[in-house]
Design a protein around this motif. Structure first.
Motif, PDB file in Angstrom:
ATOM      1  N   UNK A 206       7.537   1.906  11.328  1.00 27.06           N
ATOM      2  CA  UNK A 206       7.905   2.155   9.938  1.00 27.06           C
ATOM      3  C   UNK A 206       6.820   2.868   9.157  1.00 27.06           C
ATOM      4  N   UNK A 207       5.724   2.174   8.897  1.00 23.02           N
ATOM      5  CA  UNK A 207       4.688   2.705   8.009  1.00 23.02           C
ATOM      6  C   UNK A 207       3.870   3.833   8.640  1.00 23.02           C
TER       7      UNK A 207
ATOM      8  N   UNK B 138       0.832  -1.203   0.000  1.00 20.53           N
ATOM      9  CA  UNK B 138       0.000   0.000   0.000  1.00 20.53           C
ATOM     10  C   UNK B 138       0.869   1.257   0.000  1.00 20.53           C
ATOM     11  N   UNK B 139       1.904   1.259   0.833  1.00 21.99           N
ATOM     12  CA  UNK B 139       2.805   2.414   0.897  1.00 21.99           C
ATOM     13  C   UNK B 139       3.510   2.628  -0.440  1.00 21.99           C
ATOM     14  N   UNK B 140       3.938   1.549  -1.068  1.00 21.33           N
ATOM     15  CA  UNK B 140       4.566   1.670  -2.388  1.00 21.33           C
ATOM     16  C   UNK B 140       3.579   2.230  -3.402  1.00 21.33           C
ATOM     17  N   UNK B 141       2.351   1.754  -3.338  1.00 19.56           N
ATOM     18  CA  UNK B 141       1.307   2.227  -4.248  1.00 19.56           C
ATOM     19  C   UNK B 141       1.065   3.729  -4.080  1.00 19.56           C
ATOM     20  N   UNK B 142       1.203   4.209  -2.853  1.00 20.26           N
ATOM     21  CA  UNK B 142       1.015   5.634  -2.579  1.00 20.26           C
ATOM     22  C   UNK B 142       2.269   6.457  -2.874  1.00 20.26           C
ATOM     23  N   UNK B 143       3.326   5.793  -3.308  1.00 22.30           N
ATOM     24  CA  UNK B 143       4.519   6.511  -3.743  1.00 22.30           C
ATOM     25  C   UNK B 143       5.639   6.613  -2.731  1.00 22.30           C
ATOM     26  N   UNK B 144       5.508   5.966  -1.581  1.00 17.73           N
ATOM     27  CA  UNK B 144       6.576   6.014  -0.580  1.00 17.73           C
ATOM     28  C   UNK B 144       7.687   5.037  -0.958  1.00 17.73           C
ATOM     29  N   UNK B 145       8.902   5.444  -0.686  1.00 15.77           N
ATOM     30  CA  UNK B 145      10.052   4.579  -0.930  1.00 15.77           C
ATOM     31  C   UNK B 145      10.400   3.845   0.361  1.00 15.77           C
ATOM     32  N   UNK B 146      10.969   2.649   0.255  1.00 19.33           N
ATOM     33  CA  UNK B 146      11.293   1.887   1.471  1.00 19.33           C
ATOM     34  C   UNK B 146      12.090   2.680   2.502  1.00 19.33           C
ATOM     35  N   UNK B 147      13.060   3.465   2.063  1.00 20.96           N
ATOM     36  CA  UNK B 147      13.882   4.211   3.030  1.00 20.96           C
ATOM     37  C   UNK B 147      13.061   5.270   3.765  1.00 20.96           C
ATOM     38  N   UNK B 148      11.969   5.747   3.145  1.00 21.37           N
ATOM     39  CA  UNK B 148      11.095   6.725   3.805  1.00 21.37           C
ATOM     40  C   UNK B 148      10.223   6.067   4.873  1.00 21.37           C
ATOM     41  N   UNK B 149      10.245   4.751   4.903  1.00 19.43           N
ATOM     42  CA  UNK B 149       9.458   3.978   5.865  1.00 19.43           C
ATOM     43  C   UNK B 149      10.352   3.332   6.923  1.00 19.43           C
ATOM     44  N   UNK B 150      11.599   3.768   6.980  1.00 18.75           N
ATOM     45  CA  UNK B 150      12.531   3.208   7.953  1.00 18.75           C
ATOM     46  C   UNK B 150      13.056   1.840   7.578  1.00 18.75           C
TER      47      UNK B 150
END
Length: 200
Positions: free
Chosen positions: A125-126, A46-58
């Motif tokens: 993280x998320x 879901x986070x990827x779908x919304x455009x967040x990158x893994x590093x932005x999620x810790x």
């Protein structure tokens, strides 16, 4: 309202997953599977779908200082864990799984590791990192309220304790820029407490 990379859209979309995990049942391995699915895999997608990158999620190794602090905090929690074994409701509740021997105990603690990893990815993280990027304390409180409330149903002392721990975990992870220090602290602290409840 902008949906892409909006931390509040992500946050509000994550809240139903808490109910899904709370309603999941079964043995420790099934519960670990539900946690992995509803707290890590689906929220990550879901986070990827919304455009967040893994590093932005810790989702990175992060800075070493966070791991040093995690070790210090782990050592500081040992006396608390020893005290916790004297609280009947805690000692009767933990470990949350039955076991047939030390091998079974260790295997189930590994399953607890999956649960702890999923929880830390979800809450720290998320939920935390995207909000804290805009406002640190708002992110801390916003992620910590559902985290503490998720402990309802466990021994009463866990709700206020988890709220305080959530703040400590959040500060630790933001310092490290990764949720891995709180994962290790949470998992090892949990495993130690389970062990103490068994042997004391």
């Amino acid at each position: 309202m902008r949906l892409r990379k909006n931390p509040w859209v992500l946050y509000s979309s994550l809240l139903p997953f808490i109910l899904l995990v709370r309603r999941s049942g079964g043995d420790i391995f099934r519960w670990a599977g539900y946690n992995l699915l509803f707290y890590l895999v689906l929220p990550f997608l879901l986070a990827l779908l919304l455009g967040f990158k893994p590093r932005e999620l810790g989702m990175k190794v992060g800075k070493r200082g966070g791991y040093r602090w995690a070790l210090v905090l782990f050592l500081l929690t040992v006396p608390l864990s020893l005290y916790g074994t004297r609280i009947p409701s805690m000692k009767n509740y933990y470990p949350i799984f039955g076991y047939s021997g030390w091998g079974d105990f260790l295997l189930k603690e590994l399953a607890m590791g999956v649960i702890m990893l999923s929880n830390e990815a979800f809450y720290r993280g998320f939920m935390l990192f995207p909000l804290a990027e805009r406002n640190e304390w708002l992110g801390i409180i916003a992620h910590d309220v559902p985290y503490a409330l998720a402990h309802i149903g466990k021994p009463w002392v866990e709700v206020p304790y988890s709220f305080i721990a959530g703040i400590v975990f959040a500060k630790l992870d933001m310092e490290s820029e990764s949720f891995l220090p709180s994962f290790l602290l949470h998992w090892f602290g949990s495993a130690l407490f389970d062990l103490l409840c068994v042997i004391l």
